[in-house]
Design a protein around this motif. Sequence first.
Motif, mmCIF file in Angstrom:
data_model
loop_
_atom_site.group_PDB
_atom_site.id
_atom_site.type_symbol
_atom_site.label_atom_id
_atom_site.label_comp_id
_atom_site.label_asym_id
_atom_site.label_seq_id
_atom_site.Cartn_x
_atom_site.Cartn_y
_atom_site.Cartn_z
ATOM 1 N N THR A 130 24.034 -14.874 -33.321
ATOM 2 C CA THR A 130 24.707 -16.185 -33.239
ATOM 3 C C THR A 130 25.652 -16.297 -32.036
ATOM 4 O O THR A 130 26.289 -17.318 -31.840
ATOM 5 N N LYS A 131 25.711 -15.253 -31.225
ATOM 6 C CA LYS A 131 26.742 -15.189 -30.191
ATOM 7 C C LYS A 131 26.592 -16.268 -29.130
ATOM 8 O O LYS A 131 27.588 -16.816 -28.639
ATOM 9 N N ALA A 132 25.379 -16.600 -28.746
ATOM 10 C CA ALA A 132 25.190 -17.622 -27.702
ATOM 11 C C ALA A 132 25.688 -18.977 -28.192
ATOM 12 O O ALA A 132 26.221 -19.767 -27.408
ATOM 13 N N ARG A 133 25.513 -19.260 -29.479
ATOM 14 C CA ARG A 133 26.018 -20.525 -30.013
ATOM 15 C C ARG A 133 27.546 -20.559 -30.020
ATOM 16 O O ARG A 133 28.158 -21.580 -29.687
ATOM 17 N N VAL A 134 28.162 -19.437 -30.370
ATOM 18 C CA VAL A 134 29.631 -19.387 -30.384
ATOM 19 C C VAL A 134 30.183 -19.598 -28.980
ATOM 20 O O VAL A 134 31.070 -20.434 -28.761
ATOM 21 N N PHE A 135 29.658 -18.853 -28.003
ATOM 22 C CA PHE A 135 30.138 -19.017 -26.628
ATOM 23 C C PHE A 135 29.744 -20.379 -26.054
ATOM 24 O O PHE A 135 30.487 -20.964 -25.261
ATOM 25 N N GLY A 136 28.581 -20.875 -26.455
ATOM 26 C CA GLY A 136 28.166 -22.194 -25.990
ATOM 27 C C GLY A 136 29.058 -23.298 -26.515
ATOM 28 O O GLY A 136 29.405 -24.233 -25.779
ATOM 29 N N PHE A 137 29.446 -23.204 -27.791
ATOM 30 C CA PHE A 137 30.348 -24.207 -28.369
ATOM 31 C C PHE A 137 31.702 -24.167 -27.671
ATOM 32 O O PHE A 137 32.268 -25.218 -27.324
ATOM 33 N N HIS A 138 32.226 -22.961 -27.468
ATOM 34 C CA HIS A 138 33.510 -22.833 -26.783
ATOM 35 C C HIS A 138 33.429 -23.417 -25.372
ATOM 36 O O HIS A 138 34.329 -24.132 -24.925
ATOM 37 N N ARG A 139 32.345 -23.125 -24.672
ATOM 38 C CA ARG A 139 32.182 -23.638 -23.316
ATOM 39 C C ARG A 139 32.093 -25.152 -23.308
ATOM 40 O O ARG A 139 32.619 -25.820 -22.409
ATOM 41 N N SER A 140 31.435 -25.734 -24.308
ATOM 42 C CA SER A 140 31.301 -27.194 -24.351
ATOM 43 C C SER A 140 32.666 -27.860 -24.516
ATOM 44 O O SER A 140 32.961 -28.873 -23.879
ATOM 45 N N MET A 141 33.526 -27.290 -25.359
ATOM 46 C CA MET A 141 34.861 -27.853 -25.562
ATOM 47 C C MET A 141 35.726 -27.662 -24.321
ATOM 48 O O MET A 141 36.483 -28.555 -23.913
ATOM 49 N N ASP A 142 35.626 -26.502 -23.705
ATOM 50 C CA ASP A 142 36.367 -26.226 -22.476
ATOM 51 C C ASP A 142 35.972 -27.224 -21.385
ATOM 52 O O ASP A 142 36.829 -27.789 -20.692
ATOM 53 N N THR A 143 34.681 -27.460 -21.243
ATOM 54 C CA THR A 143 34.196 -28.370 -20.204
ATOM 55 C C THR A 143 34.541 -29.817 -20.518
ATOM 56 O O THR A 143 34.749 -30.626 -19.609
ATOM 57 N N LEU A 144 34.608 -30.158 -21.798
ATOM 58 C CA LEU A 144 35.046 -31.505 -22.168
ATOM 59 C C LEU A 144 36.465 -31.752 -21.645
ATOM 60 O O LEU A 144 36.794 -32.859 -21.200
ATOM 61 N N GLY A 145 37.291 -30.725 -21.672
ATOM 62 C CA GLY A 145 38.626 -30.837 -21.095
ATOM 63 C C GLY A 145 38.580 -31.118 -19.605
ATOM 64 O O GLY A 145 39.423 -31.844 -19.059
ATOM 65 N N ALA A 146 37.559 -30.553 -18.930
ATOM 66 C CA ALA A 146 37.399 -30.794 -17.492
ATOM 67 C C ALA A 146 36.941 -32.219 -17.207
ATOM 68 O O ALA A 146 37.072 -32.691 -16.070
ATOM 69 N N VAL A 147 36.402 -32.897 -18.204
ATOM 70 C CA VAL A 147 36.046 -34.313 -18.063
ATOM 71 C C VAL A 147 37.267 -35.191 -18.324
ATOM 72 O O VAL A 147 37.568 -36.118 -17.565
ATOM 73 N N LEU A 148 37.984 -34.886 -19.408
ATOM 74 C CA LEU A 148 39.117 -35.721 -19.809
ATOM 75 C C LEU A 148 40.301 -35.609 -18.852
ATOM 76 O O LEU A 148 40.987 -36.599 -18.578
ATOM 77 N N GLY A 149 40.557 -34.402 -18.336
ATOM 78 C CA GLY A 149 41.714 -34.182 -17.481
ATOM 79 C C GLY A 149 41.750 -35.075 -16.244
ATOM 80 O O GLY A 149 42.733 -35.799 -16.019
ATOM 81 N N PRO A 150 40.685 -35.077 -15.416
ATOM 82 C CA PRO A 150 40.692 -35.943 -14.234
ATOM 83 C C PRO A 150 40.767 -37.427 -14.582
ATOM 84 O O PRO A 150 41.390 -38.206 -13.852
#
Length: 390
Positions: A130-150
């Motif tokens: 399940t590790k790719a899903r865990v890291f993928g979910f974390h990455r998706s939330m992190d990148t969402l911050g990169a959308v909202l911040g600018p």
Amino acid sequence: MSRPIINRTVWVLSLVSLFADVASEMLYPVVPLYLKEIGFSLFLIGVLEGLAEFTAGLSKGYFGKRSDELGLRLPFVKWGYFLSALSKPLMAVFTLPVWIFGVRTLDRLGKGLRTAARDALLSEQATPATKARVFGFHRSMDTLGAVLGPLLALFFLHVLPGQYRALFLWALVPGLVAVALIFLLREVRKPAASVSRGGFFSFFKYWNIAPAEYRKLVAGLLVFTLFNSSDVFLLVKAKAVTGSDTQTILAYVGYNLLYALLSYPLGALADRMGLKRVFVGGLVVFGIVYLLFAQMESHALLFVAFGLYAVYAAATEGIAKAWITNMAGGQDTGTAIGLYSSGQSICSLLASSLTGLLWTLFNSAAAFYLIAFVALAVAVYLALFVRRFR
């Protein structure tokens, strides 16, 4: 009852990354403008960023190893995010170059302090299946911050044009929210790592005791990183093609949004099909993207290329960490991630210098063709010589 794949700890760490990235990305577009306004030359800005990133790069390995030695992750995560949050308003307190250098380095030191420990903690929440899903979910939330911040920064500066110092102060708010969320987590001390104690650079010793497949994988990833330059070069090329700041920014925001949306689904695909297959496929897509940029003349093709670039990022960033942690021993996870992350940061600095040199001596096409060739060569190497480990 079966344990949920995205459990409470994963949710909290993902929200922490989201808010922290909102704080960082609120300032990312305006930091160069602010520095020029207070008298920094382009040369000084380059030296500042290089020093800050180098600090983050080396500290990732050291603090990853320290978290293994202590058997604890959360203290590193808390202090890392706190230092980064604190550095935001401090940028606006004084304009002396030595102060700015110190504050920017403090921000990157925070990143180095938390990165390996946080990723090791995420790894502990998953199984190899399940590790790719865990890291993928974390990455998706992190990148969402990169959308909202600018977007928040654009709105703020639209309402209060030129108020850079006020923006630095407001960026403290999401940064502190990120820190506060970490206090919702608890952990139990784990057994000490197998790597012996040592000085600042002792994390490099892990290379000698690491599994052979880890060394093969990381060697391939670092060769790729050595030629994978900063996204700034793609943005410069995009601006040359479109002649428009707006279209260039929209293309990049679209890339980040698609990246966020695809990270979890591609993580799920990797858990089903194998990490190696999806990662190698992502590198092939990367090669295609750079071939497109080498010949880029069409506005429409630009958006297609950035869309494919999002596919590459979603298929590799989180999956690389899943693959590495599956190969590393459980007690050495922080050291294994830290060593890779340190090497990745150092290689990234060299990659941008190399790309800039090729662009200057020849042209952008020469730089992009070389990067595409190396990416495809590394894809072949990983496909033939590195085991799956799921």
